[in-house]
Design a protein around this motif. Sequence first.
Motif, PDB file in Angstrom:
ATOM      1  N   TRP A 158     -28.904   8.072   2.463  1.00 45.70           N
ATOM      2  CA  TRP A 158     -28.939   9.423   1.907  1.00 45.70           C
ATOM      3  C   TRP A 158     -28.075  10.363   2.730  1.00 45.70           C
ATOM      4  O   TRP A 158     -28.114  10.339   3.966  1.00 45.70           O
ATOM      5  N   VAL A 159     -27.290  11.179   2.056  1.00 47.51           N
ATOM      6  CA  VAL A 159     -26.399  12.131   2.735  1.00 47.51           C
ATOM      7  C   VAL A 159     -26.449  13.481   2.029  1.00 47.51           C
ATOM      8  O   VAL A 159     -26.794  13.566   0.843  1.00 47.51           O
ATOM      9  N   ALA A 160     -26.097  14.510   2.777  1.00 47.51           N
ATOM     10  CA  ALA A 160     -26.028  15.864   2.204  1.00 47.51           C
ATOM     11  C   ALA A 160     -25.273  16.758   3.176  1.00 47.51           C
ATOM     12  O   ALA A 160     -25.039  16.389   4.332  1.00 47.51           O
ATOM     13  N   VAL A 191     -29.807  20.580   3.510  1.00 44.71           N
ATOM     14  CA  VAL A 191     -31.060  19.981   3.994  1.00 44.71           C
ATOM     15  C   VAL A 191     -31.629  20.661   5.235  1.00 44.71           C
ATOM     16  O   VAL A 191     -32.790  20.433   5.603  1.00 44.71           O
ATOM     17  N   VAL A 193     -21.696  15.957  -3.759  1.00 47.36           N
ATOM     18  CA  VAL A 193     -22.386  16.056  -2.473  1.00 47.36           C
ATOM     19  C   VAL A 193     -21.568  16.909  -1.500  1.00 47.36           C
ATOM     20  O   VAL A 193     -22.114  17.791  -0.816  1.00 47.36           O
ATOM     21  N   ALA A 203     -28.384  16.393  -2.248  1.00 47.50           N
ATOM     22  CA  ALA A 203     -28.335  15.144  -1.490  1.00 47.50           C
ATOM     23  C   ALA A 203     -28.222  13.968  -2.462  1.00 47.50           C
ATOM     24  O   ALA A 203     -28.597  14.070  -3.634  1.00 47.50           O
ATOM     25  N   SER A 204     -27.706  12.856  -1.948  1.00 49.01           N
ATOM     26  CA  SER A 204     -27.598  11.680  -2.806  1.00 49.01           C
ATOM     27  C   SER A 204     -27.626  10.425  -1.954  1.00 49.01           C
ATOM     28  O   SER A 204     -27.284  10.439  -0.761  1.00 49.01           O
ATOM     29  N   LEU A 243     -20.864  16.220   6.483  1.00 52.29           N
ATOM     30  CA  LEU A 243     -22.085  15.715   5.869  1.00 52.29           C
ATOM     31  C   LEU A 243     -22.960  15.088   6.939  1.00 52.29           C
ATOM     32  O   LEU A 243     -22.450  14.651   7.988  1.00 52.29           O
ATOM     33  N   GLU A 248     -26.193  12.204   7.650  1.00 51.01           N
ATOM     34  CA  GLU A 248     -27.070  11.157   7.138  1.00 51.01           C
ATOM     35  C   GLU A 248     -28.512  11.639   7.234  1.00 51.01           C
ATOM     36  O   GLU A 248     -28.914  12.241   8.237  1.00 51.01           O
ATOM     37  N   ILE A 249     -29.260  11.371   6.205  1.00 57.50           N
ATOM     38  CA  ILE A 249     -30.666  11.766   6.183  1.00 57.50           C
ATOM     39  C   ILE A 249     -31.513  10.536   6.523  1.00 57.50           C
ATOM     40  O   ILE A 249     -31.549   9.576   5.744  1.00 57.50           O
TER      41      ILE A 249
END
Length: 305
Positions: free
Chosen positions: A164-166, A171, A228, A234-235, A251, A253-254
Amino acid sequence: MNFKQLEAFYWLTRLKSYQRVADHIGLTQPAVSARISGLEESFGIPLVDRSQSDFTLTEQGHEVAEYAETFLNLSETLTSRLKLKQKRRYTIGIVSMVTVTWAITLRHKIANLPDAPLVDFYSGANVDLRPLVKSGALDMAFVTGEAGLPQIADSFSVLYHVGWVARPDVVGEITRPLTPDELRELPLVLYPHTSPLFGPVAELIEETKRRPNSRHTGNSLSTICDLVKAGYGASAVPLAALEQEISTGMLVEIPTTVQLAPLDIRCVHQNKARRAQTEAIFKLARQAAEEWAEAHPRYVSFRPT
């Protein structure tokens, strides 16, 4: 009427002798006569005036002779083009992740081959490549394992890690891994139903339950990455597609408590009629994929079989 009859008639108009035509195209004189008679029967008219002592065409025969020459010229042109295509052109279908990673390395490797073929790359989603494989329009195809196509027995596999990234402003500060419930609370960029990632992502965040925040959909991986990067939400994406943006901090990483399975991309089709050329290109594809994976171990894994 068939092409062989037209061919015999064409040469008869040029050589003006059944025996000379037979010698030229490798038939017996009766066989040539049979082809000419068959052509006349198909038209229902005489093409050769047999009342004359010398070889003479009827009026209709002269007209057919013009068309016969056109057909033979077209046949020769078509045959030459097909032979050139068979020798020089090769079409490879690839999904988006291959397009933006190791395909360009493969292209360079092919270009360095002696008498290198012209390679046409067709980049698209599984849903785009599947009918092209089945119709024979592609000589080779690399797709994700969910494409519903048979696998090549000795094909290598490239695993693209999905995360997951955003954008940071979407976020905020993340101090711990997010649960699927917490991911669902975010504005999200999702995949179309035809994507192999649609099902796993929708199941993870239980998208059918409720949508507490915005939901955006991209019709391709590149579009989703653009959404994004623009800050729509987020995706979950194959991280190699956004490696540069992650490394620069554009971006983030989540971290999550539940991981998505990687995308498994491998060869699902090879043109057996062009075996030698296919084996050579497939070998280069293996090298290109392995080299790229070794250079980007954080987001990609290479498996030899």
